[in-house]
Scaffold this active site. Structure first.
Site, PDB file in Angstrom:
ATOM      1  N   ASN A  10     -27.544  10.234 -17.402  1.00 52.56           N
ATOM      2  CA  ASN A  10     -26.209  10.277 -18.007  1.00 52.56           C
ATOM      3  C   ASN A  10     -25.249   9.486 -17.124  1.00 52.56           C
ATOM      4  O   ASN A  10     -25.343   9.544 -15.911  1.00 52.56           O
ATOM      5  CB  ASN A  10     -25.749  11.726 -18.242  1.00 52.56           C
ATOM      6  CG  ASN A  10     -25.404  12.445 -16.965  1.00 52.56           C
ATOM      7  OD1 ASN A  10     -26.100  12.305 -15.970  1.00 52.56           O
ATOM      8  ND2 ASN A  10     -24.356  13.209 -16.967  1.00 52.56           N
TER       9      ASN A  10
ATOM     10  N   GLY B 123     -28.962  14.950 -10.281  1.00 54.03           N
ATOM     11  CA  GLY B 123     -29.895  15.273 -11.359  1.00 54.03           C
ATOM     12  C   GLY B 123     -29.981  16.785 -11.509  1.00 54.03           C
ATOM     13  O   GLY B 123     -29.044  17.516 -11.163  1.00 54.03           O
TER      14      GLY B 123
ATOM     15  N   THR C 276     -35.392  19.535 -10.334  1.00 54.79           N
ATOM     16  CA  THR C 276     -35.902  18.379  -9.575  1.00 54.79           C
ATOM     17  C   THR C 276     -35.462  18.474  -8.116  1.00 54.79           C
ATOM     18  O   THR C 276     -36.216  18.125  -7.201  1.00 54.79           O
ATOM     19  CB  THR C 276     -35.413  17.053 -10.201  1.00 54.79           C
ATOM     20  OG1 THR C 276     -35.782  17.034 -11.571  1.00 54.79           O
ATOM     21  CG2 THR C 276     -35.996  15.845  -9.517  1.00 54.79           C
ATOM     22  N   ALA C 277     -34.239  18.977  -7.901  1.00 52.21           N
ATOM     23  CA  ALA C 277     -33.737  19.098  -6.523  1.00 52.21           C
ATOM     24  C   ALA C 277     -34.622  20.040  -5.704  1.00 52.21           C
ATOM     25  O   ALA C 277     -34.874  19.798  -4.522  1.00 52.21           O
ATOM     26  CB  ALA C 277     -32.301  19.605  -6.535  1.00 52.21           C
TER      27      ALA C 277
ATOM     28  N   GLU D  69     -26.301  16.593  -5.988  1.00 55.54           N
ATOM     29  CA  GLU D  69     -25.276  16.849  -7.015  1.00 55.54           C
ATOM     30  C   GLU D  69     -26.027  17.282  -8.262  1.00 55.54           C
ATOM     31  O   GLU D  69     -26.703  16.468  -8.900  1.00 55.54           O
ATOM     32  CB  GLU D  69     -24.470  15.570  -7.308  1.00 55.54           C
ATOM     33  CG  GLU D  69     -23.682  15.031  -6.119  1.00 55.54           C
ATOM     34  CD  GLU D  69     -22.504  15.910  -5.736  1.00 55.54           C
ATOM     35  OE1 GLU D  69     -22.224  16.896  -6.444  1.00 55.54           O
ATOM     36  OE2 GLU D  69     -21.871  15.612  -4.719  1.00 55.54           O
TER      37      GLU D  69
ATOM     38  N   CYS E 272     -22.249  16.437 -16.593  1.00 55.22           N
ATOM     39  CA  CYS E 272     -22.480  17.649 -15.787  1.00 55.22           C
ATOM     40  C   CYS E 272     -21.240  18.546 -15.770  1.00 55.22           C
ATOM     41  O   CYS E 272     -21.348  19.750 -15.561  1.00 55.22           O
ATOM     42  CB  CYS E 272     -22.880  17.277 -14.371  1.00 55.22           C
ATOM     43  SG  CYS E 272     -21.685  16.181 -13.581  1.00 55.22           S
TER      44      CYS E 272
ATOM     45  N   GLU F 223     -20.080  16.987   2.685  1.00 52.53           N
ATOM     46  CA  GLU F 223     -19.518  16.638   3.995  1.00 52.53           C
ATOM     47  C   GLU F 223     -18.330  15.701   3.886  1.00 52.53           C
ATOM     48  O   GLU F 223     -17.558  15.572   4.806  1.00 52.53           O
ATOM     49  CB  GLU F 223     -20.569  15.991   4.912  1.00 52.53           C
ATOM     50  CG  GLU F 223     -21.568  16.975   5.442  1.00 52.53           C
ATOM     51  CD  GLU F 223     -22.749  17.124   4.511  1.00 52.53           C
ATOM     52  OE1 GLU F 223     -22.615  16.736   3.328  1.00 52.53           O
ATOM     53  OE2 GLU F 223     -23.784  17.642   4.928  1.00 52.53           O
TER      54      GLU F 223
HETATM   55  P1  NAD Z   1     -33.665  14.866 -13.586  1.00 46.61           P
HETATM   56  O1  NAD Z   1     -33.587  15.804 -12.443  1.00 46.61           O
HETATM   57  O2  NAD Z   1     -34.735  15.051 -14.567  1.00 46.61           O
HETATM   58  O3  NAD Z   1     -33.825  13.357 -13.059  1.00 46.61           O
HETATM   59  C1  NAD Z   1     -32.869  12.766 -12.207  1.00 46.61           C
HETATM   60  C2  NAD Z   1     -33.535  11.619 -11.445  1.00 46.61           C
HETATM   61  O4  NAD Z   1     -34.534  12.168 -10.608  1.00 46.61           O
HETATM   62  C3  NAD Z   1     -34.227  10.591 -12.330  1.00 46.61           C
HETATM   63  O5  NAD Z   1     -34.070   9.308 -11.763  1.00 46.61           O
HETATM   64  C4  NAD Z   1     -35.679  11.027 -12.268  1.00 46.61           C
HETATM   65  O6  NAD Z   1     -36.589   9.981 -12.507  1.00 46.61           O
HETATM   66  C5  NAD Z   1     -35.767  11.502 -10.840  1.00 46.61           C
HETATM   67  N1  NAD Z   1     -36.847  12.460 -10.567  1.00 46.61           N
HETATM   68  C6  NAD Z   1     -37.441  13.331 -11.428  1.00 46.61           C
HETATM   69  N2  NAD Z   1     -38.409  14.033 -10.797  1.00 46.61           N
HETATM   70  C7  NAD Z   1     -38.403  13.606  -9.502  1.00 46.61           C
HETATM   71  C8  NAD Z   1     -39.163  13.959  -8.358  1.00 46.61           C
HETATM   72  N3  NAD Z   1     -40.135  14.876  -8.402  1.00 46.61           N
HETATM   73  N4  NAD Z   1     -38.883  13.332  -7.189  1.00 46.61           N
HETATM   74  C9  NAD Z   1     -37.914  12.401  -7.109  1.00 46.61           C
HETATM   75  N5  NAD Z   1     -37.157  12.013  -8.169  1.00 46.61           N
HETATM   76  C10 NAD Z   1     -37.400  12.618  -9.349  1.00 46.61           C
HETATM   77  O7  NAD Z   1     -32.230  14.894 -14.250  1.00 46.61           O
HETATM   78  P2  NAD Z   1     -31.769  14.134 -15.567  1.00 46.61           P
HETATM   79  O8  NAD Z   1     -32.319  14.862 -16.748  1.00 46.61           O
HETATM   80  O9  NAD Z   1     -32.019  12.687 -15.402  1.00 46.61           O
HETATM   81  O10 NAD Z   1     -30.177  14.323 -15.499  1.00 46.61           O
HETATM   82  C11 NAD Z   1     -29.512  15.411 -16.004  1.00 46.61           C
HETATM   83  C12 NAD Z   1     -29.163  16.384 -14.909  1.00 46.61           C
HETATM   84  O11 NAD Z   1     -28.331  15.767 -13.943  1.00 46.61           O
HETATM   85  C13 NAD Z   1     -28.357  17.577 -15.415  1.00 46.61           C
HETATM   86  O12 NAD Z   1     -28.849  18.747 -14.803  1.00 46.61           O
HETATM   87  C14 NAD Z   1     -26.941  17.288 -14.949  1.00 46.61           C
HETATM   88  O13 NAD Z   1     -26.120  18.410 -14.781  1.00 46.61           O
HETATM   89  C15 NAD Z   1     -27.211  16.598 -13.650  1.00 46.61           C
HETATM   90  N6  NAD Z   1     -26.059  15.798 -13.229  1.00 46.61           N
HETATM   91  C16 NAD Z   1     -25.280  16.264 -12.202  1.00 46.61           C
HETATM   92  C17 NAD Z   1     -24.169  15.535 -11.807  1.00 46.61           C
HETATM   93  C18 NAD Z   1     -23.300  16.010 -10.692  1.00 46.61           C
HETATM   94  O14 NAD Z   1     -22.532  15.204 -10.178  1.00 46.61           O
HETATM   95  N7  NAD Z   1     -23.366  17.264 -10.288  1.00 46.61           N
HETATM   96  C19 NAD Z   1     -23.847  14.341 -12.466  1.00 46.61           C
HETATM   97  C20 NAD Z   1     -24.658  13.916 -13.518  1.00 46.61           C
HETATM   98  C21 NAD Z   1     -25.776  14.655 -13.890  1.00 46.61           C
END
Ligand code: NAD
Length: 435
Positions: free
Chosen positions: A103, A179, A183-184, A201, A235, A416
């Site tokens: 997104n 993300g 995933t985090a 984030e 998000c 930070e």
């Molecule tokens: P996601 O966690 O599926 O993927 C995010 C990124 O991580 C992608 O590039 C993906 O290929 C990569 N990824 C996936 N698995 C991984 C792994 N095992 N190791 C390393 N990288 C990996 O998230 P998404 O569906 O792409 O995005 C939507 C999410 O992002 C929602 O939860 C949304 O709230 C969050 N988001 C947060 C913020 C914020 O600033 N807090 C901003 C935008 C989106």
């Protein structure tokens, strides 16, 4: 580069050069469901090449003066500005690893790259495999702007393959990730053996709290926007609306009427405010949440399963969904607890200030919240007690980019940036009040 069918084929960008990939993934146009480009399916080999390039570039780049780096970044910003139309048409200290979601793909990626290289890092970015084209277009501008080879490297591909190769590479000491919380968790596990520095984030389950003394005209217009802008795929979008009981029925009726004004349609339809969701799988996931809510006895007041979605023939295989409002739903239900990340919002009633603070805080997330009241004392009282990195009062998405950004609890770590200006940075929240 194009394949035999004329489809755009993206290439990785390593050491200032576009490098063809040996295997590719299909990338789909969400508004039609058709493949529109092919993205490199990179893995450890490509990540290794990018890390070497970033390491080679680091000594010269980090020893440039901040002014020299700023000059190059300003040139890049000018080029980006000049190319904005092309980007719009495409829709939708050390070697730092940057992983971004689908997104707001260009915005979130540049938000990571710019500060990282401004202070002298060299980076390897891994954009989302679902939205890679704008990152690839950005690579073309890097050379033009004079960013030295190897300072920014972009490796495209899937998270579990390219992303994990980056996270578990011993010579990438910092991972900046935006993300999902799920995933985090994986990234924290994978990077733990190297004690990497992490900036995370993550997701949100953002409440809007509407007191009986709120300006309802402004509140309803803004809360419809905060719930459904970008199909709810921001998000910071609102997904739980708590309304004081004395105005609940009136709010609900007006909110549903205003939601129904939002037209769903293709990106080329100027009257449309809601576009397609990112993927077929994501659309199904969002629909399942609505179904679960209904099965649990909640009322679907408009949208999915209630109203009819009319789309042009060309878009009928696209991933569209009507903005959906749910009422009479329990706080413990999945729709009130989990991040849906789609055009779905729940509206529930509350009685007292104390009660609503507790209910708003009763989720694992803590990214953003909105308080609607004309009583400034109440706004401060409530905002202070909300477990949320950001609190808006009587507005939404008004941003001052110099202020700290980020979430509490499962919404993220690594704020930070606020340390310099605030003593107790973990306690800081950004409160924006519209007067
Ligand atoms: P996601 O966690 O599926 O993927 C995010 C990124 O991580 C992608 O590039 C993906 O290929 C990569 N990824 C996936 N698995 C991984 C792994 N095992 N190791 C390393 N990288 C990996 O998230 P998404 O569906 O792409 O995005 C939507 C999410 O992002 C929602 O939860 C949304 O709230 C969050 N988001 C947060 C913020 C914020 O600033 N807090 C901003 C935008 C989106």
């Amino acid at each position: 580069m194009a394949d035999q069918k004329g489809l755009l084929m993206l290439e990785n960008f390593i050491a200032g050069k576009f490098v063809p990939a040996s295997s590719h993934l299909d990338s789909f146009d969400p508004s039609t469901g058709e493949v529109y480009c092919r993205v490199p399916d990179s893995g450890p080999k490509e990540v290794e090449a990018a890390v070497l390039a970033a390491k080679d570039a680091f000594p010269a780049w980090s020893s440039k003066s901040p002014q020299e780096r700023a000059q190059i970044l300003n040139k890049l910003a000018d080029l980006l500005e000049q190319s904005l139309e092309d980007f719009a048409q495409a829709e939708s200290r050390d070697q730092a690893g940057l992983i971004s979601p689908w997104n707001l793909p260009l915005y979130l990626l540049t938000w990571k790259i710019a500060p990282a290289i401004a202070v002298g890092n060299t980076v390897i970015a891994k954009p989302s495999e679902m939205t890679s084209v704008t990152a690839w277009m950005l690579c073309k501008l890097l050379n033009k702007a004079g960013v030295p080879a190897g300072v920014v490297n972009v490796v495209f591909g899937r998270g579990p393959k390219a992303g994990e190769a980056l996270v578990s590479h011993p010579e990438v000491p910092l991972i900046s990730f935006t993300g999902s919380t799920l995933t985090a968790e994986r990234i924290m596990q994978q990077s733990a053996p190297y004690c990497k520095k992490l900036s995370l984030e993550l997701g949100g389950k953002n409440p809007a709290i509407v007191f009986e003394d709120a300006n309802l005209d402004e509140c309803i217009a803004t809360t419809v926007r905060s719930s459904f802008a970008n199909q709810g795929e921001i998000c910071l979008c609102t997904s739980r609306i708590f309304v004081q009981r004395s105005i609940y029925q009136d709010f609900l009726k007006r909110f549903v009427d205003a939601t129904k004004q939002w037209k769903v349609g293709s990106p080329s339809d100027p009257a449309a405010s809601v576009g397609a969701l990112i993927s077929k799988e994501h659309l199904q996931k969002v629909r399942n949440y609505v179904q679960k809510a209904q099965d649990g006895g909640a009322q679907i007041l408009c949208g999915e399963g209630v109203d009819t979605l009319n789309l042009p023939v060309r878009n009928q295989k696209g991933y569209f969904m009507l903005p959906t409002v749910i009422a009479d739903i329990k706080d413990e239900s999945p729709c009130m607890q989990e991040e849906i990340f789609g055009p779905v919002t729940c509206v529930v009633a509350f009685d007292t200030e104390e009660e609503v603070i507790q209910r708003a805080n009763s989720v694992k997330y803590g990214l953003a919240a909105t308080v609607w009241s004309s009583h400034v004392g109440r706004v401060h009282r409530v905002a202070k007690r909300l477990q949320s990195g950001l609190v808006w009062a009587n507005c939404w998405l008004i941003r001052e980019l110099n202020l700290p950004f980020g979430g509490m609890k499962a919404s993220g770590i690594g704020r930070e940036g606020a340390k310099d200006s605030y003593e107790f940075f973990t306690e800081v929240k950004t409160i924006t009040i519209k007067h």
